[in-house]
Design a protein around this motif. Structure first.
Motif, PDB file in Angstrom:
ATOM      1  N   TYR A   1       0.851  -1.185   0.000  1.00 17.66           N
ATOM      2  CA  TYR A   1       0.000   0.000   0.000  1.00 17.66           C
ATOM      3  C   TYR A   1       0.894   1.245   0.000  1.00 17.66           C
ATOM      4  CZ  TYR A   1       0.854  -0.420   5.054  1.00 17.66           C
ATOM      5  OH  TYR A   1       1.440  -0.575   6.283  1.00 17.66           O
ATOM      6  N   PRO A   2       0.398   2.361  -0.573  1.00 20.98           N
ATOM      7  CA  PRO A   2       1.207   3.591  -0.625  1.00 20.98           C
ATOM      8  C   PRO A   2       1.272   4.243   0.744  1.00 20.98           C
ATOM      9  CG  PRO A   2      -0.960   3.977  -1.546  1.00 20.98           C
ATOM     10  CD  PRO A   2      -0.893   2.507  -1.254  1.00 20.98           C
ATOM     11  N   ILE A   3       2.430   4.818   1.062  1.00 24.11           N
ATOM     12  CA  ILE A   3       2.582   5.470   2.359  1.00 24.11           C
ATOM     13  C   ILE A   3       3.075   6.904   2.248  1.00 24.11           C
ATOM     14  CG2 ILE A   3       2.905   3.366   3.703  1.00 24.11           C
ATOM     15  CD1 ILE A   3       5.864   3.652   3.453  1.00 24.11           C
ATOM     16  N   GLY A   4       3.282   7.388   1.041  1.00 21.94           N
ATOM     17  CA  GLY A   4       3.704   8.769   0.894  1.00 21.94           C
ATOM     18  C   GLY A   4       3.878   9.125  -0.567  1.00 21.94           C
ATOM     19  N   ARG A   5       3.758  10.412  -0.851  1.00 20.86           N
ATOM     20  CA  ARG A   5       3.943  10.878  -2.223  1.00 20.86           C
ATOM     21  C   ARG A   5       4.510  12.282  -2.191  1.00 20.86           C
ATOM     22  NH1 ARG A   5       2.582   9.705  -7.348  1.00 20.86           N
ATOM     23  NH2 ARG A   5       2.352  11.457  -8.773  1.00 20.86           N
ATOM     24  N   GLY A   6       5.508  12.512  -3.033  1.00 23.89           N
ATOM     25  CA  GLY A   6       6.079  13.843  -3.177  1.00 23.89           C
ATOM     26  C   GLY A   6       5.898  14.326  -4.598  1.00 23.89           C
ATOM     27  N   GLY A   7       6.536  15.442  -4.909  1.00 18.39           N
ATOM     28  CA  GLY A   7       6.383  16.001  -6.239  1.00 18.39           C
ATOM     29  C   GLY A   7       6.996  15.150  -7.330  1.00 18.39           C
ATOM     30  N   MET A   8       7.968  14.318  -6.993  1.00 15.62           N
ATOM     31  CA  MET A   8       8.678  13.564  -8.014  1.00 15.62           C
ATOM     32  C   MET A   8       8.615  12.057  -7.808  1.00 15.62           C
ATOM     33  SD  MET A   8      12.080  15.925  -8.617  1.00 15.62           S
ATOM     34  CE  MET A   8      12.676  15.700  -6.940  1.00 15.62           C
ATOM     35  N   GLY A   9       7.865  11.589  -6.837  1.00 14.49           N
ATOM     36  CA  GLY A   9       7.869  10.150  -6.620  1.00 14.49           C
ATOM     37  C   GLY A   9       6.873   9.702  -5.577  1.00 14.49           C
ATOM     38  N   GLN A  10       6.976   8.417  -5.236  1.00 15.99           N
ATOM     39  CA  GLN A  10       6.085   7.785  -4.275  1.00 15.99           C
ATOM     40  C   GLN A  10       6.892   6.904  -3.342  1.00 15.99           C
ATOM     41  OE1 GLN A  10       3.437   5.769  -7.160  1.00 15.99           O
ATOM     42  NE2 GLN A  10       1.756   6.799  -6.112  1.00 15.99           N
ATOM     43  N   VAL A  11       6.316   6.625  -2.170  1.00 20.59           N
ATOM     44  CA  VAL A  11       6.872   5.634  -1.252  1.00 20.59           C
ATOM     45  C   VAL A  11       5.783   4.612  -0.981  1.00 20.59           C
ATOM     46  CG1 VAL A  11       8.014   5.196   0.942  1.00 20.59           C
ATOM     47  CG2 VAL A  11       8.330   7.393  -0.201  1.00 20.59           C
ATOM     48  N   TRP A  12       6.141   3.342  -1.111  1.00 16.79           N
ATOM     49  CA  TRP A  12       5.207   2.247  -0.873  1.00 16.79           C
ATOM     50  C   TRP A  12       5.724   1.348   0.232  1.00 16.79           C
ATOM     51  CZ3 TRP A  12       0.696   0.325  -3.460  1.00 16.79           C
ATOM     52  CH2 TRP A  12       0.215   1.150  -4.479  1.00 16.79           C
ATOM     53  N   ALA A  13       4.817   0.838   1.048  1.00 13.56           N
ATOM     54  CA  ALA A  13       5.146  -0.288   1.906  1.00 13.56           C
ATOM     55  C   ALA A  13       5.135  -1.532   1.033  1.00 13.56           C
ATOM     56  CB  ALA A  13       4.128  -0.432   3.030  1.00 13.56           C
ATOM     57  N   GLY A  14       6.026  -2.450   1.325  1.00 10.09           N
ATOM     58  CA  GLY A  14       6.097  -3.668   0.532  1.00 10.09           C
ATOM     59  C   GLY A  14       6.721  -4.795   1.318  1.00 10.09           C
ATOM     60  N   PHE A  15       6.947  -5.911   0.621  1.00  9.24           N
ATOM     61  CA  PHE A  15       7.583  -7.070   1.237  1.00  9.24           C
ATOM     62  C   PHE A  15       8.639  -7.627   0.308  1.00  9.24           C
ATOM     63  CE2 PHE A  15       4.699  -7.352   4.732  1.00  9.24           C
ATOM     64  CZ  PHE A  15       5.385  -8.110   5.671  1.00  9.24           C
ATOM     65  N   ASP A  16       9.758  -7.971   0.907  1.00  5.09           N
ATOM     66  CA  ASP A  16      10.815  -8.683   0.206  1.00  5.09           C
ATOM     67  C   ASP A  16      10.431 -10.163   0.204  1.00  5.09           C
ATOM     68  OD1 ASP A  16      13.112 -10.046  -0.571  1.00  5.09           O
ATOM     69  OD2 ASP A  16      14.466  -8.756   0.551  1.00  5.09           O
ATOM     70  N   GLU A  17      10.056 -10.684  -0.961  1.00  5.01           N
ATOM     71  CA  GLU A  17       9.566 -12.054  -1.027  1.00  5.01           C
ATOM     72  C   GLU A  17      10.651 -13.070  -0.684  1.00  5.01           C
ATOM     73  OE1 GLU A  17       8.026 -12.516  -4.929  1.00  5.01           O
ATOM     74  OE2 GLU A  17       6.264 -11.233  -4.582  1.00  5.01           O
ATOM     75  N   ARG A  18      11.880 -12.776  -1.046  1.00  6.36           N
ATOM     76  CA  ARG A  18      12.955 -13.749  -0.814  1.00  6.36           C
ATOM     77  C   ARG A  18      13.286 -13.888   0.666  1.00  6.36           C
ATOM     78  NH1 ARG A  18      17.247 -12.017  -5.597  1.00  6.36           N
ATOM     79  NH2 ARG A  18      15.747 -12.108  -7.336  1.00  6.36           N
ATOM     80  N   LEU A  19      13.309 -12.761   1.378  1.00  6.79           N
ATOM     81  CA  LEU A  19      13.708 -12.785   2.788  1.00  6.79           C
ATOM     82  C   LEU A  19      12.522 -12.628   3.735  1.00  6.79           C
ATOM     83  CD1 LEU A  19      17.006 -10.692   2.574  1.00  6.79           C
ATOM     84  CD2 LEU A  19      16.744 -13.171   2.630  1.00  6.79           C
ATOM     85  N   ASP A  20      11.309 -12.504   3.188  1.00  7.88           N
ATOM     86  CA  ASP A  20      10.087 -12.420   3.999  1.00  7.88           C
ATOM     87  C   ASP A  20      10.205 -11.357   5.081  1.00  7.88           C
ATOM     88  OD1 ASP A  20       7.516 -13.055   4.829  1.00  7.88           O
ATOM     89  OD2 ASP A  20       8.199 -14.570   6.250  1.00  7.88           O
ATOM     90  N   ARG A  21      10.426 -10.121   4.636  1.00  9.96           N
ATOM     91  CA  ARG A  21      10.535  -9.010   5.582  1.00  9.96           C
ATOM     92  C   ARG A  21       9.863  -7.777   4.984  1.00  9.96           C
ATOM     93  NH1 ARG A  21      17.027  -7.622   4.982  1.00  9.96           N
ATOM     94  NH2 ARG A  21      16.994  -7.224   2.736  1.00  9.96           N
TER      95      ARG A  21
END
Length: 409
Positions: free
Chosen positions: A15-35
């Motif tokens: 899910y998205p957690i922030g947005r600026g004028g030039m980009g976005q920040v998303w929460a996510g998961f590293d599938e390989r390391l499950d974190r």
């Protein structure tokens, strides 16, 4: 970007957690390391063409600058890559309070708490400055306080190297990097920027933590820059009488118009703050339980509305993740699914009980034995009520004891 998109063949966006004028920040998961991770994007096509090269350099520099700092007060950088036309940084997902929100909620922080936060910032700055990096954009919005009370500095995106051959400002013509309310006079005038600029910003932040407002106020950015360069330094004891004189003097020195008027190093400021540190280590963020907040940023709205159908869909999604041994990610899906059901935790709703039981088992499989133990014990207490599944309650008690054994307690 959309939820469930895969980046770099290993990071799934949640899910998205922030947005600026030039980009976005998303929460996510590293599938390989499950974190859990935070994925920060630079949308190159949203940057004006004449600034694109500078923005790309700044973005890559943020990743490298942050990755160089081995300090608990700096989010860990895991990866840097490209996704289509976009660049991305994968970082540690930080949870807690943004300091700006804490100030807005508390208005004025206790003297000991403000000093403790500032001292932790000094510790990070000392590591950065020793690595020849100056942040250049310290502000309450870039400081996070985790539920454990650890202060983390976010966004080294405008950090500049301090080496003699690379005092790069990475700034477009006519632009001043930094935030007007916290910008040092030499930075506001376009001069050379060194560690003293970070100490000036820290002085502004300390002033705001203790009074509820920055040291200077203005109607627009140009006027704010002039105030930093020309207005008399405010005396904090005139705004708040219980600030110790020595602390007031330190803040006055941090707000010196010239770098030479300020303390010499972050280490020196940290030592000067020591007499004012709170004996009670718990911060306001801890007392209020913390919130999921920004991960450069970093927090995120809870996208779950709480209907039975949505709960079932998320339960199914968690089971699919568990089959792939992505236990941490599966547990987070169930945590978010259960948030709207907090008001019915004591009710023996079969669907809610099933989800809560799976969450406890997932936490156990992920090695989070303490939280799993607490989950099993709470479930057992609910199930042992009249009308509950007594047999399942006993099984939960046994699982709680198994977790206790794993914890060595």
């Amino acid at each position: 970007m959309q939820a469930r998109d895969r980046i770099g063949d290993r990071y799934e966006l949640t899910y998205p957690i922030g947005r600026g004028g030039m980009g976005q920040v998303w929460a996510g998961f590293d599938e390989r390391l499950d974190r859990p991770v935070a994925v920060k994007f630079l949308r190159q096509m949203e940057v004006p063409e004449d600034e694109r090269e500078t923005a790309v350099k700044r973005f890559r520099r943020e990743a490298r600058a942050t990755a160089r700092l081995d300090h608990p007060g700096v989010p860990v950088v895991h990866d840097l890559g490209e996704h289509g036309d976009d660049l991305y940084i994968v970082m540690q997902l930080v949870r807690g309070y943004v300091l700006a929100d804490l100030i807005a909620e508390q208005e004025q922080l206790a003297v000991g708490e403000a000093a403790s936060i500032a001292a932790q910032v000094c510790s990070v700055l000392a590591a950065a400055h020793s690595a020849s990096l100056v942040h250049r954009d310290l502000k309450p919005q870039n400081l996070m306080i985790t539920p454990a009370g650890v202060v983390k500095i976010l966004d080294f995106g405008v950090a500049a190297l301090l080496g003699p051959t690379e005092q790069s400002r990475l700034t477009a013509t006519g632009h001043t990097l930094g935030t007007p309310a916290y910008i040092a006079p030499e930075q506001a005038s376009g001069g050379a920027v060194g560690p003293g600029a970070d100490l000036y910003a820290l002085g502004c932040i300390l002033f705001e933590m203790l009074t509820g407002t920055p040291p200077y106020e203005a109607k627009n950015a140009p006027d704010m820059l002039r105030r930093h360069m020309q207005s008399p330094i405010p005396v904090i004891t005139e705004y708040r009488a219980d600030v110790p004189d020595d602390l007031g003097h330190l803040i006055y020195c941090l707000l010196g118009k010239k770098p030479t008027d300020r303390p010499g190093t972050a280490e020196e400021v940290q030592q000067l703050l020591t007499p004012f540190l709170s004996e009670e280590r718990q911060t306001s963020a801890e007392k209020s339980g913390g919130t999921e907040a920004r991960a450069d940023a970093w927090a995120g709205p809870n996208p779950v509305q709480g209907t039975a159908q949505e709960l079932a869909e998320l339960h199914q999604r968690a089971q699919e993740l568990a089959e792939e041994e992505r236990f941490v990610q599966a547990a987070e899906v169930l945590e978010r699914a259960l948030e709207p059901a907090q008001g019915v935790r004591e009710v023996l709703d079969p669907q809610v009980v099933a989800v809560r039981l799976d969450l406890a088992n997932l936490r156990m499989l992920a090695g989070n034995y303490r939280m799993a133990r607490d989950d099993f014990e709470e479930l057992a207490r609910v199930l042992e009520q009249p009308g509950g599944d007594q047999s399942l309650g006993r099984q939960c008690r046994e699982q709680a004891r198994s977790c206790q054994v794993e914890l060595g307690e």
